[in-house]
Structures are given as structure tokens and as C-alpha cells.
Scaffold this motif. Structure first.
Motif, mmCIF file in Angstrom:
data_model
loop_
_atom_site.group_PDB
_atom_site.id
_atom_site.type_symbol
_atom_site.label_atom_id
_atom_site.label_comp_id
_atom_site.label_asym_id
_atom_site.label_seq_id
_atom_site.Cartn_x
_atom_site.Cartn_y
_atom_site.Cartn_z
ATOM 1 N N GLY A 1 0.794 -1.222 0.000
ATOM 2 C CA GLY A 1 0.000 0.000 0.000
ATOM 3 C C GLY A 1 0.825 1.270 0.000
ATOM 4 O O GLY A 1 0.261 2.359 0.068
ATOM 5 N N GLY A 2 2.140 1.146 -0.083
ATOM 6 C CA GLY A 2 3.005 2.318 -0.108
ATOM 7 C C GLY A 2 3.047 2.961 -1.478
ATOM 8 O O GLY A 2 2.408 2.528 -2.440
ATOM 9 N N ALA A 3 3.829 4.037 -1.568
ATOM 10 C CA ALA A 3 3.901 4.825 -2.803
ATOM 11 C C ALA A 3 5.302 4.728 -3.395
ATOM 12 O O ALA A 3 6.296 4.589 -2.685
ATOM 13 C CB ALA A 3 3.547 6.282 -2.523
ATOM 14 N N ARG A 4 5.352 4.813 -4.708
ATOM 15 C CA ARG A 4 6.621 4.878 -5.418
ATOM 16 C C ARG A 4 6.610 6.098 -6.332
ATOM 17 O O ARG A 4 5.549 6.612 -6.707
ATOM 18 C CB ARG A 4 6.869 3.614 -6.238
ATOM 19 N N LEU A 5 7.793 6.539 -6.708
ATOM 20 C CA LEU A 5 7.913 7.716 -7.546
ATOM 21 C C LEU A 5 7.478 7.394 -8.974
ATOM 22 O O LEU A 5 7.973 6.450 -9.582
ATOM 23 C CB LEU A 5 9.355 8.226 -7.534
ATOM 24 N N LEU A 6 6.555 8.189 -9.515
ATOM 25 C CA LEU A 6 6.042 7.980 -10.859
ATOM 26 C C LEU A 6 6.648 8.981 -11.840
ATOM 27 O O LEU A 6 7.149 8.596 -12.889
ATOM 28 C CB LEU A 6 4.516 8.086 -10.868
ATOM 29 N N HIS A 7 6.584 10.266 -11.530
ATOM 30 C CA HIS A 7 7.134 11.309 -12.391
ATOM 31 C C HIS A 7 7.922 12.297 -11.530
ATOM 32 O O HIS A 7 7.598 12.514 -10.359
ATOM 33 C CB HIS A 7 6.031 12.051 -13.152
ATOM 34 N N LEU A 8 8.915 12.898 -12.150
ATOM 35 C CA LEU A 8 9.789 13.826 -11.423
ATOM 36 C C LEU A 8 10.111 15.003 -12.320
ATOM 37 O O LEU A 8 10.382 14.842 -13.513
ATOM 38 C CB LEU A 8 11.082 13.117 -11.000
ATOM 39 N N ARG A 9 10.072 16.183 -11.741
ATOM 40 C CA ARG A 9 10.475 17.410 -12.428
ATOM 41 C C ARG A 9 11.281 18.221 -11.423
ATOM 42 O O ARG A 9 10.747 18.646 -10.391
ATOM 43 C CB ARG A 9 9.248 18.187 -12.915
ATOM 44 N N GLU A 10 12.547 18.446 -11.719
ATOM 45 C CA GLU A 10 13.409 19.112 -10.754
ATOM 46 C C GLU A 10 14.447 19.962 -11.464
ATOM 47 O O GLU A 10 14.649 19.859 -12.675
ATOM 48 C CB GLU A 10 14.120 18.076 -9.873
ATOM 49 N N GLY A 11 15.085 20.814 -10.693
ATOM 50 C CA GLY A 11 16.145 21.670 -11.188
ATOM 51 C C GLY A 11 17.144 21.931 -10.068
ATOM 52 O O GLY A 11 17.193 21.206 -9.068
ATOM 53 N N HIS A 12 17.926 22.985 -10.219
ATOM 54 C CA HIS A 12 18.882 23.340 -9.181
ATOM 55 C C HIS A 12 18.142 23.813 -7.938
ATOM 56 O O HIS A 12 17.175 24.572 -8.030
ATOM 57 C CB HIS A 12 19.826 24.436 -9.671
ATOM 58 N N SER A 13 18.624 23.394 -6.789
ATOM 59 C CA SER A 13 18.060 23.896 -5.538
ATOM 60 C C SER A 13 18.718 25.193 -5.105
ATOM 61 O O SER A 13 18.262 25.830 -4.146
ATOM 62 C CB SER A 13 18.214 22.847 -4.431
#
Length: 861
Positions: free
Chosen positions: A270-282
Motif C-alpha cells: 500500500g506504499g507509494a513509489r515515484l512515478l514522475h519527477l520534475r526538478e532543477g537546481h536547488s
């Protein structure tokens, strides 16, 4: 939120749906965002705006004296709260203040706001002091005050149950509280700091999700009243937003690490996994460069010690080359958040794509470090070599010498590293071996601010901070000559094809030096502050420079004059021109994004008239994610600015019909096969007449025997035999269509006839048109009315395909009769003229479009 603009992201693969295309940027960065079915509500400093979706700023609500901290759309009203404790209730349409409340920050500082479902005209407020208040904004009364739990309230979220809200506290507690009974239902506590956001799944699973300030996400099983699991290091900074999509097993989270993630609850437990990711510099980028010769990728080094590649074509091509580390394996085991081997941020880097598939092809220097690192673009990772000469191993003071500049030869074999001690070393990038140094023992007696090598590996130019440019032969390390600048040198950039070296000086001027003749050939004066970066156009005719005076200037090298300049709100720290010359990329102070500027000279004629010495650059807004074209954009002759009108006016079918023709949008089966209806009927004709199935009686009698059988004959006894011959209806007066055409002729309006045709099927249309003939019960007048109906439809420029289909069927059925009667033949000639005029206008536009497509196709081959 993207700075001073809002951006809509599709949950499907996190694609940008739109950024407000209006150019109406907010006066300051957006701090609060909310939305309902009418508007998107934003707050920038002390001003509140209502923005229509994909449109301009529509309304502004003025009244706050301090920065707005919370927004809550509430029916026909908007609730806003500022940091000084003022709560305003606005009428959304009239923009008037409906209510104003003042809370004393010492006793009740609002830190959370929400609306309990089914509580009419009521909002609930959480405070820094830990208490809650339920207010009726219609009667301006405090309905109830809750004692709280002794900790500041950080978030309020309505649960899936009526009267129950989830309350997040700064000590990590999550309280499910029944407002009607003022009774706590469940109490949880997470182990990783304050609760920053709360969400509930609504897809049939009783689960609550909470985000923490440390980046971890907790999943709570509400049915069993216990912790389900932790999603550790879901983000590497505080979770700022969390929402579970309605009736879907999806969750969207955002964090201060400049990342947006979509999680799906499909694990076995019932846990979650990463499906989509959008990231840049922090953290803001410190250096950017276009990579390769196609101009489709931008390498960016951020102050978060990461090296990334951003695609100018599509986000799916973005790459993360990783974070700089002294020990990659140990960093991977510890995790990015607890990494003790993190290296300082990359200050400058050089990249060469010629041998990217063979060995490391990126060389980088780090802040206050002697070590220079290698990176591989092909493998998207930090390289195996760390370059540091053994002479620096005996330094008494740590970090007394730093690597100040790097460059890579065009063949991709050699890397040059310059240091603050004046040394310039050469290394082999494949093996990492030391290949020699320039000078004896040092190339300069001061810090080296720039090091470049020409395209043929013949000459090396080193620039000292004292203003000396030294020219060396690459193979023999022999000094060829020197050029003394009039001021200290800040940095250098070489255009290898033309052998032109741009030298930025500390007096804010730029010198162009020909490295073949070793003479200064151009001097550009215009910047009023330090020059942060420079870049050449691919053909070497332009030099683009960015300064801390918040301007970006374009210099024409053949004429030696300034041809373009524009000002920005924030100074550009790094710029890079695309090898194709179509884009200019820029990074800015305090901004984590990279912005692309389009070169308008590739799309339209631009007069590059030299600008006067006293030219004042105009302030330009930063580019958005999506830029709309406009036919009304004008070039002002100096700065490359444009006024884009993105207001999209809706045009109805009546308005379009004045310029073009419109179709009926009916299914093709209703009109396309009218001419071939007889063939279709012949093809679909059954080989033998259909047989009526024998109906079984309600009580089925059986026949005695070894195998019981139903007595069907007994059920049919007493029923008369029916004759399968169907009598044809007797011929009467005019058909239904003929009567409708006669009525329409008298009223001079054929809209009812067309509506009747649209409701008929193909067989019905064929039968009605055949009945218009005098032999079938019609008349010549009715056939004349039909031709007038077709002519009227063509003149309206609507239902284009229906009119031609009905006319084709009419001519096929009654062609011989029409040609034998002069009255009908004259009407056909008039109809032919009308048809030609309606088609001629469309044909001209089609030919123009086909010609443009053919030209573009031939120009790009």
C-alpha cells in the motif's frame, strides 16, 4: 509558482500546461497561490490579484499594508490574511471589502486557515499560540474558540469525514479533531519535525499523508489508527506542498529543493513509489554553457554542487550529472542529505563533446579548492580523475591555492588548469597524467583569471589579474609574447574559429585581442559595473556581455559598435550563446532558473543600427516557459523588445463563415455515401429472405421419449398464418420534404429544411429527393425550390459538405429531367456561379498555405 508568474503543470508526466502568457508579470515574486473555478488568486508582497486562467491579471485587491500570508477562496468571497494580523474578506467580482478583522499577533498570530465542509459562512483559523477559532464571516462573530494542544499550528486540512479536520502542529503532532463535539478523534506524532502539509486519499483507502520539514513523508493508516510507513528522503528539503488527487491513487508533492514529484500508491504493502519527477537546481546556477554543436543542451553548474544538463527541446532529455563529492561511493551509501563528502560548488567548467564517448569530457573548478574534477556527459556522472599537482600537497595553509580557470582542447585530449598561484598545468584527460606546465616555474606572478587554447592546439593564452596577457606555444611551452592591458583582467573568452579573444577588465571595459597578431583590435565601453560573463555568436560577429549593472549588451565586432542593450530586474551571472545562434541562455542572481532569449534576427528583418553612446536600455521582463507569437510585435530599432498581445478572442461559426467556410461536423456516414447508396444496398442485400424465428411458448410442453424434446408444433396451434407480402402505401399529395420546401420558399428561409435534412438518415434523404420529381408525386416548382435551398445554403458559407452532397445526389437522380426543362437549367447556371464564388475564396487560401509549406520544406532540406 515561478518567480513572478504562475505555471500550470499537468499531472500527466508533469508537462507544463501553460505559464501566464500575457507578459503581465507580478510586481514581485508570488508568495501565496490559491484557485477556484473562477480565477487563480495570487499574492505578491501586500497586493492580491485575481488572474484568469491563461489570461491577463483581471482584478487587484488593494488594502493590505503588510505582506499577505494566506489566501482562501470562499464562495463569492476571497479571504486574505497578512503577517500583521489583518484579515480581509473581499467580494471577488466588485473587489470591495466585505469584512475586516484585526488579530493581535501577541495573542493570536494566524498561521493556518481552512474551511470545514458543510459549515456555511464559517472559516477556522489556527495560531502561533496553538489555539483555534471558528468564525462566521457573514455575521462577523466568533462562533467557538478551541483550546489547542500547546504547540503552534502549522496546517489545517479537511478530512474525508464531516466535522473532522486534520491539524498539524510544530512539534510533529497530527490531530484529527471533531469540531462539532470539540473532541479529538485520533492523535499521531511524526518523528521528523514540524508538520508542513497534510493530505487525504479519496480513492477508497483510509489513509492520511503528512509532510515534514526534513523532507520525509509519513503515511498513516486511519482504519487501524497507526503509522503505515515512512517515505524517507522523499525530498531533500522541507515539503512545501502535498495533495492527493481526487479518486485516484496519486499524490503530488513539492519541496524547497526545487522539485515536483508525482507518487503512485501501487506497492504491495500500500506504499507509494515515484512515478514522475520534475526538478532543477536547488540553488542558483553559477556557470552555464551550451553543450555540443546542435544547441539543444545547456550544461549548468549550480551552487548546490550539482551539474545538470537542460534540454531546449523537451524536458524528458534533461540530465542530472550528480553532485560533486570527494568520495562517490561513501556519498551514495550515506545519501545526499547526510553526505559528509560533498564538495564546494562548481565555479567554472569547460566541456568538449568530441571525445565524450571515450573518456571524461568536462573539467570543473570548485570554490576555494585546489582540486579540479572531471565529469562524463555520456555516463552522466562525476569522473574518476581529480587533478591536483603534487606541489600543492605541502601547503601549510589549507586552501591557500585555488584553481581559478580551466579549458579543454578542441580534440578533447588535454585539459588546462590555471591557479591563483600563477601556475598553469596541462593534464591528459584520458589517463589523468600530468603533461607539463607553462613558465619557469610559473606562468604568472599573480592569479590567473583566464586560460584558453586555440582550435588547432598551437597557442595558449593565459591572463593574469595584473593585466598581462601571455601567449604560449602549446607543444614546446615556449613564451611567444605579451600584451599589457590598461586595467586588471577579470576574465577571458576565446572564439576559436576567428582567433578573437574577449578580455573583460576591472574598469568595466571589454577589449578584443587578435591572438594571431597579438594586438587589441576593438574596445567596447558601456557597462557601468563589473562584467559577469561574455559569449560569442557562432560566426564571431557578435559579442554578448552581461554586467552587474543589470544589463545585457550586444556588440557588433565588424563595426565595433553597440547594436542592442536591455535591462533586467536582476543581474545576469552567466550567459551562453547557442552554437546555432537561435538562443541566448542566461542565469541570474538569486534565481534557480535558466532563461532562453530568442534571436529575432533569424525570424524577421532587424535593423542593427548602432546605438548612441548615451543610450538608456529599456527594462525587459524575463522569458516565460511558453512564449506566444504575435503579429503586432514591433522592433523599436534598438532593444529587442516586443509587445505581445496574447488575448485570444473567441470566434463563433457565424464570424468564421464571413471569412472562410464551415462544415456541419456531422458523421461522414450521414452524407459521404449518398451517391453510392444503391451500390451499398445491392452489396448488403441478403441472399435469401430472413426467416422469422419460432417463438417459444411460456410453458414449454415436452414429448415423451428417451430424450425429452419440446413440442413446438403444439404451441403454434390455433394461430393464423400471416402473409409476408407488405402492401405499399397509396400515393397521395406532396411528400414531407416537398411541403417543407414550399413553406420555406414562401418564408424565404431554408433553415428548417436544413435542420430536417440533418435529422434524416442516408436512405431517407435518398427517398425524399427522389419524390421531388413530378413522376413520383412532386412538381417542377418543388425541384426549383430545392435548387433555391442549395443556393441559400452556399451563400451562408456554412454546412459546406452537406450542401454539395445533397446537390450531387439531386443531379444524379434528376439530371436528365433538369436538362430538358429551360426554367430549371437557368437556375442551375445561377447556382453554378454561386458555388464557384464560395469555393474560389477557400481555394486561394489553400494554395497560399501549400506554397508556404513547399517553400519551408525546400528551405530546410
Amino acid at each position: 509558482m515561478v518567480g513572478s508568474r504562475e505555471e500550470v503543470i499537468s499531472a500527466d508526466r508533469l508537462k507544463p500546461a501553460y505559464v501566464d502568457l500575457t507578459g503581465d508579470a507580478h510586481p514581485q515574486d508570488i508568495s501565496v497561490l490559491a484557485a477556484d473555478f473562477r480565477f487563480v488568486y495570487t499574492a505578491a508582497a501586500n497586493r492580491v490579484f485575481a488572474v484568469t486562467r491563461n489570461k491577463k491579471i483581471d482584478k487587484e485587491y488593494i488594502g493590505h499594508k503588510a505582506d499577505v500570508a494566506f489566501l482562501l477562496p470562499f464562495g463569492h468571497h476571497l479571504v486574505s490574511v497578512d503577517v500583521e494580523g489583518f484579515l480581509f474578506v473581499w467580494d471577488i467580482i466588485s473587489q470591495e471589502q466585505y469584512l475586516q478583522l484585526k488579530f493581535d499577533p501577541q495573542s493570536f498570530l494566524v498561521t493556518a486557515i481552512g474551511h470545514p465542509h458543510t459549515y456555511v459562512n464559517k472559516i477556522i483559523l489556527g495560531s502561533q499560540q496553538g489555539t483555534l477559532q471558528l468564525w462566521n464571516i457573514k455575521s462577523n462573530k466568533l462562533v467557538y474558540s478551541f483550546a489547542g494542544w500547546g504547540s503552534p499550528i502549522t496546517d489545517i486540512q479537511q478530512s474525508t469525514a464531516i466535522d473532522v479536520v486534520a491539524i498539524g502542529l510544530a512539534d510533529g503532532q497530527v490531530i484529527l479533531h471533531n469540531l462539532k463535539l470539540d473532541k479529538t478523534v485520533i492523535k499521531f506524532k511524526q518523528d521528523y519535525g514540524p508538520v508542513t502539509s497534510i493530505g487525504f486519499r479519496s480513492d477508497g483507502h483510509p489513509m492520511m499523508v503528512t509532510g515534514s520539514a526534513s523532507g520525509h513523508i509519513a503515511l498513516w493508516d486511519l482504519e487501524n489508527r497507526k503509522l503505515h510507513s515512512y517515505m524517507k528522503e522523499a525530498h531533500f528539503a522541507s515539503v512545501t506542498g502535498l495533495a492527493c488527487l481526487p479518486s485516484e491513487p496519486l499524490m503530488v508533492t513539492s519541496a524547497a529543493d526545487n522539485s515536483l514529484k508525482v507518487w503512485i500508491f501501487d506497492l504491495a504493502d500500500g506504499g507509494a513509489r515515484l512515478l514522475h519527477l520534475r526538478e532543477g537546481h536547488s540553488a542558483p546556477p553559477s556557470c552555464i554553457h551550451f553543450y555540443g554543436s546542435d544547441g539543444q543542451n545547456i550544461l549548468s553548474a549550480g551552487q548546490d554542487s550539482t551539474l545538470r544538463s537542460f534540454s531546449t527541446v523537451h524536458d524528458k532529455h534533461n540530465k542530472n550529472l550528480g553532485r560533486a563529492s570527494y568520495h562517490k561511493k561513501a556519498s551514495k551509501r550515506a545519501g545526499l542529505k547526510h553526505d559528509k563528502h560533498k564538495m564546494p560548488a562548481i565555479v567554472k567548467f569547460a566541456a568538449e563533446s568530441s571525445r565524450e564517448s571515450d573518456w571524461d569530457n568536462i573539467l570543473a573548478t570548485h570554490r576555494s579548492l585546489t582540486v579540479a574534477t572531471s565529469w562524463s556527459y555520456q555516463r552522466c556522472t562525476m569522473g574518476k580523475h581529480k587533478f591536483c599537482h603534487e606541489r600543492f600537497n605541502n601547503d601549510v595553509a589549507e586552501h591557500s591555492v585555488t584553481a581559478s580557470a580551466v579549458d579543454i582542447s578542441s580534440c578533447g585530449n588535454f585539459g588546462l588548469i590555471a591557479y591563483s598561484s600563477g601556475h598553469v598545468d596541462v593534464y591528459n584527460l584520458q589517463s589523468g597524467l600530468y603533461r607539463g606546465s607553462f613558465g619557469d616555474p610559473r606562468a604568472h606572478s599573480c592569479t590567473v583569471r583566464g586560460i584558453t587554447i586555440d582550435g588547432l592546439n598551437q597557442k595558449v593564452v593565459s591572463a593574469g589579474v595584473d593585466g598581462n596577457l601571455k601567449f604560449w606555444r602549446f607543444k614546446s611551452r615556449q613564451l611567444l609574447g605579451e600584451v599589457k592591458m590598461e586595467a586588471f583582467i577579470a576574465q577571458t573568452v576565446l572564439h576559436r574559429d576567428s582567433s578573437m579573444l574577449a578580455v573583460a577588465l576591472d574598469d568595466f571595459n571589454i577589449c578584443i585581442v587578435d591572438i594571431d597578431t597579438r594586438h587589441v583590435v576593438r574596445l567596447f565601453v558601456g557597462h557601468s559595473a563589473a562584467i559577469s560573463d561574455m559569449t560569442f555568436r557562432a560566426d564571431g560577429r557578435w559579442l554578448v556581455s552581461a554586467g552587474m549593472d543589470c544589463t545585457i549588451r550586444t556588440w557588433n565586432l565588424p563595426t565595433g559598435r553597440l547594436v542592442d542593450a536591455f535591462a533586467l530586474q536582476e543581474a545576469a551571472t552567466s550567459i551562453s550563446m547557442s552554437p546555432c545562434g537561435n538562443f541566448l541562455a542566461s542565469a541570474h542572481v538569486g534565481d534557480v532558473g535558466i532563461y532562453l532569449w530568442s534571436n529575432r534576427t533569424l525570424y524577421t528583418h532587424v535593423s542593427l543600427t548602432p546605438l548612441p553612446a548615451n543610450f538608456e536600455p529599456q527594462l525587459s521582463a524575463l522569458p516565460t516557459t511558453i512564449v506566444a507569437d504575435s503579429d503586432t510585435a514591433e522592433f523599436d530599432g534598438a532593444a529587442m523588445t516586443e509587445d505581445v498581445d496574447d488575448e485570444q478572442v473567441y470566434k463563433s461559426s457565424e464570424q468564421i463563415a464571413d471569412e472562410l467556410v464551415t462544415l456541419s461536423l456531422l458523421p461522414t456516414s450521414r452524407w459521404l455515401n449518398l451517391l453510392h447508396l444503391d451500390i451499398i444496398k445491392m452489396r448488403n442485400k441478403p441472399k435469401e429472405p430472413p426467416k422469422v424465428p419460432k417463438a417459444a411458448p411460456f410453458f414449454l410442453p415436452t414429448v415423451a421419449g428417451l430424450e425429452p424434446k419440446f413440442d413446438i408444433e403444439k404451441g403454434n396451434e390455433g394461430k393464423p398464418k400471416t402473409d409476408s407480402h407488405i402492401k405499399k402505401p397509396e400515393l397521395g399529395g406532396l411528400s414531407e420534404l416537398a411541403q417543407l420546401l414550399t413553406k420555406a420558399h414562401q418564408n424565404k428561409s431554408y433553415s428548417e429544411v436544413l435542420a430536417q435534412f440533418k435529422e434524416m438518415g442516408p436512405s431517407k434523404i435518398d427517398a425524399e429527393i427522389r419524390l421531388l420529381s413530378a413522376d413520383e408525386g412532386g412538381s417542377d416548382e418543388v425541384m426549383q425550390y430545392f435548387l433555391e435551398f442549395i443556393e441559400s445554403t452556399l451563400q451562408t458559407n456554412k454546412d459546406f459538405e452537406l450542401a454539395h452532397s445533397y446537390l450531387a445526389l439531386f443531379l444524379k437522380v434528376h439530371g436528365e429531367e433538369l436538362s430538358s426543362k429551360p426554367e430549371l437549367s437557368s437556375l442551375l447556371e445561377k447556382l453554378s456561379s454561386t458555388q464557384f464564388q464560395s469555393w474560389q475564396r477557400v481555394e486561394e487560401l489553400l494554395q497560399k498555405s501549400l506554397g508556404m509549406v513547399s517553400y519551408l520544406r525546400s528551405a530546410t532540406v
